[in-house]
Design a protein around this motif. Structure first.
Motif, PDB file in Angstrom:
ATOM      1  N   UNK A  63       1.846   2.481  10.306  1.00  0.00           N
ATOM      2  CA  UNK A  63       2.577   1.222  10.105  1.00  0.00           C
ATOM      3  C   UNK A  63       1.617   0.043  10.201  1.00  0.00           C
ATOM      4  N   UNK A  64       0.748   0.069  11.223  1.00  0.00           N
ATOM      5  CA  UNK A  64      -0.217  -1.016  11.390  1.00  0.00           C
ATOM      6  C   UNK A  64      -1.187  -1.040  10.223  1.00  0.00           C
ATOM      7  N   UNK A  66      -0.644  -0.043   7.153  1.00  0.00           N
ATOM      8  CA  UNK A  66       0.025  -0.533   5.940  1.00  0.00           C
ATOM      9  C   UNK A  66       0.228  -2.048   6.012  1.00  0.00           C
ATOM     10  N   UNK A  67       0.548  -2.563   7.210  1.00  0.00           N
ATOM     11  CA  UNK A  67       0.696  -4.017   7.360  1.00  0.00           C
ATOM     12  C   UNK A  67      -0.600  -4.717   6.968  1.00  0.00           C
ATOM     13  N   UNK A  68      -1.725  -4.213   7.516  1.00  0.00           N
ATOM     14  CA  UNK A  68      -3.023  -4.769   7.149  1.00  0.00           C
ATOM     15  C   UNK A  68      -3.237  -4.627   5.654  1.00  0.00           C
ATOM     16  N   UNK A  70      -1.078  -4.448   3.191  1.00  0.00           N
ATOM     17  CA  UNK A  70      -0.264  -5.355   2.366  1.00  0.00           C
ATOM     18  C   UNK A  70      -0.927  -6.720   2.286  1.00  0.00           C
ATOM     19  N   UNK A  71      -1.372  -7.226   3.448  1.00  0.00           N
ATOM     20  CA  UNK A  71      -1.983  -8.557   3.471  1.00  0.00           C
ATOM     21  C   UNK A  71      -3.279  -8.562   2.655  1.00  0.00           C
ATOM     22  N   UNK A  72      -4.093  -7.505   2.815  1.00  0.00           N
ATOM     23  CA  UNK A  72      -5.354  -7.446   2.071  1.00  0.00           C
ATOM     24  C   UNK A  72      -5.077  -7.297   0.577  1.00  0.00           C
ATOM     25  N   UNK A  74      -2.524  -8.462  -1.120  1.00  0.00           N
ATOM     26  CA  UNK A  74      -2.123  -9.754  -1.698  1.00  0.00           C
ATOM     27  C   UNK A  74      -3.339 -10.647  -1.898  1.00  0.00           C
TER      28      UNK A  74
ATOM     29  N   UNK C 134       3.738  -1.171  17.192  1.00  0.00           N
ATOM     30  CA  UNK C 134       2.910  -1.584  16.050  1.00  0.00           C
ATOM     31  C   UNK C 134       2.003  -2.752  16.442  1.00  0.00           C
ATOM     32  N   UNK C 210       1.468 -11.137  11.088  1.00  0.00           N
ATOM     33  CA  UNK C 210       1.428 -10.868   9.647  1.00  0.00           C
ATOM     34  C   UNK C 210       2.656 -11.449   8.976  1.00  0.00           C
TER      35      UNK C 210
END
Lengths: 95, 86, 304
Positions: A63-64, A66-68, A70-72, A74, C134, C210
């Motif tokens: 999850x962490x 994928x969060x990173x 997504x931001x990268x 974009x 998370x 984020x």
């Protein structure tokens, strides 16, 4: 079939469809969209795998990631769009 | 109870799919964009239903973001049309 | 009888695939962009079904908001770009075949994957500086990754700036309608409030820097798209420092913990929660300003 495995398989199919798009499309913007789609497919596979752990709580590490991701993704997209803008400007000047 | 909520969410998903027809057929760009805007509303509905069905309160926050930010696409769309018209 | 839960997931997955295909096969660039915006919306629903509310929050802000704005904003230029000739039929067939092969390999790997044992991470979680797993992974266990991620963001902004021809001030926003003006006036405070709420929640529930940063960026872009405020140049004044704040804070905390305990980003006992909140605050500002800078780059007066 568990829904986690189903979404992982959808993610794999998305990666494949997007790969076709990256190779078969010829407009740079369409290729960029295909690349973004491929990223979404990879994220789906990762989150699907995170859900397949025994127990009710999914694994927080993907999850962490994928969060990173997504931001990268974009910011990479925005940079690619800046490159595209520059390209069209250079073409315009060449006439 | 959660079965009923899922059936309701399923129906909303079907309305999105019905709206996709408008997105793909158009014919005018504004038709497509308006359909997308409606999906934002259906998305909020689905999220609120799933929030109850899956007992996950954070989904209400996702619905909140949908409601807040869906308008951005339309604003960008109007700007693009205005730029193209000039 | 097939359960409605399963039916929902099946339908959602199939619509994702269909939409992906339609996006690639779209006749015009605008159609492709619109299909991709809808695709992002359905992705957010998929994250929800996979018990990933953190990712769903980020996707809702990015997929439903930012990506659409970025793509539609680039459309005007992209439509005018000259493109190379379409690849021939054999090239397409080869691409299709390799895509099919890739799918079969991936699917076989996913289906035959042996079940994994529970992670040792679960035992370490009570010791983490944040309650929410998370957030604990992002800012405690793998804080290095997040540090480098903020560096990547800054790098993307610098790269985009370097592509611009001039350092002329941004083009003033065109005069916009009263409808848009009132909408922005109404939405802006709510967006900022939601960003703060998400940031605060991140410590113990889904949310965090984020998501907060993306929402704040969306609010800033909305402001730029309206003519409520004179366009500001993020390359001047104190803005670059604000853009760097997340990265600089991260480096400062890394050096501080290195001097204090001997290991970089290993928070002292009792001080972890406060440090994590501080880092998240800086990260929110960096993410928000980086996205705004990336959105507004190339829109200067000399570039059009």
């Amino acid at each position: 079939m568990s829904s986690a495995l189903w979404f992982s398989l959808v993610g794999a199919a998305l990666v494949a469809i997007a790969l076709y798009g990256v190779f078969a499309e010829h407009h740079p913007l369409r290729r960029l969209i295909a690349l973004n789609m491929m990223a979404s497919g990879v994220f789906l596979v990762l989150i699907g795998l995170a859900r397949q752990l025994p127990g009710r709580v999914p694994d927080p590490v993907p999850h962490a990631m994928v969060l990173t991701g997504i931001v990268v993704a974009v910011s990479a997209t925005a940079f690619a769009l800046a490159l595209l803008r520059r390209l069209s400007r250079v073409q315009q000047e060449e006439g | 109870m959660s079965e009923v909520l899922f059936i309701a969410a399923l129906l909303l998903l079907l309305t999105i799919l019905a709206g996709l027809w408008r997105v793909l057929r158009g014919p005018a760009p504004a038709d497509r964009m308006l359909a997308v805007q409606l999906f934002g509303t259906s998305g909020v509905g689905i999220l609120l239903l799933l929030a109850e069905a899956m007992d996950e309160r954070a989904l209400r926050d996702v619905a909140l973001l949908f409601a807040l930010l869906a308008v951005l696409g339309v604003v960008a769309f109007v700007r693009w049309r205005a730029g193209a018209a000039q | 009888m097939i359960s409605p839960v399963l039916l929902f997931d099946l339908l959602l997955g199939l619509s994702l695939l269909w939409l992906a295909w339609r996006t690639l096969a779209a006749h015009t660039l605008f159609e492709a962009c619109v299909s991709f915006i809808v695709f992002g919306l359905l992705m957010a629903l998929s994250w929800v079904r996979l018990d990933a509310p953190d990712v769903a929050l980020a996707e809702a802000a990015v997929g439903a908001g930012l990506t659409g704005v970025l793509l539609l904003g680039a459309l005007e230029r992209a439509e005018r770009a000259r493109v190379e000739a379409a690849p021939g039929p054999w090239w397409r067939r080869g691409a299709g075949l390799s895509a099919l092969l890739l799918f079969l390999l991936l699917a076989a790997a996913l289906i035959t994957l042996p079940p994994r044992p529970p992670l040792p991470l679960q035992e370490a979680l009570p010791l983490a500086a944040a309650e929410h797993p998370v957030t604990a992974v992002l800012l405690d266990f793998r804080a290095w990754d997040t540090l480098l991620e903020s560096a990547v963001l800054v790098l993307a902004v610098v790269a985009a700036w370097s592509l611009e021809r001039s350092v002329s001030p941004p083009r003033p926003a065109p005069v916009c309608s009263e409808v848009l003006r009132s909408l922005v006036r109404l939405l802006l405070p709510f967006s900022i409030l939601s960003a703060g709420y998400l940031l605060w929640r991140g410590g113990h529930a889904p949310g965090g820097a984020f998501q907060a940063g993306t929402v704040l960026a969306a609010a800033g872009i909305l402001l730029l798209l309206s003519d409520l405020r004179r366009p500001f140049d993020l390359r001047r004044g104190y803005w670059p420092l604000a853009l760097l704040s997340g990265l600089l804070l991260f480096i400062a905390v890394a050096l501080g913990t290195l001097g204090y305990g001997g290991t970089a980003l290993d928070y002292p006992p009792g001080g972890g929660a406060a440090l994590v909140l501080l880092l998240e605050l800086g990260l929110t500002v960096t993410i928000a300003l980086a996205f705004i800078a990336l959105f507004s780059s190339g829109r200067s007066r000399g570039d059009e």
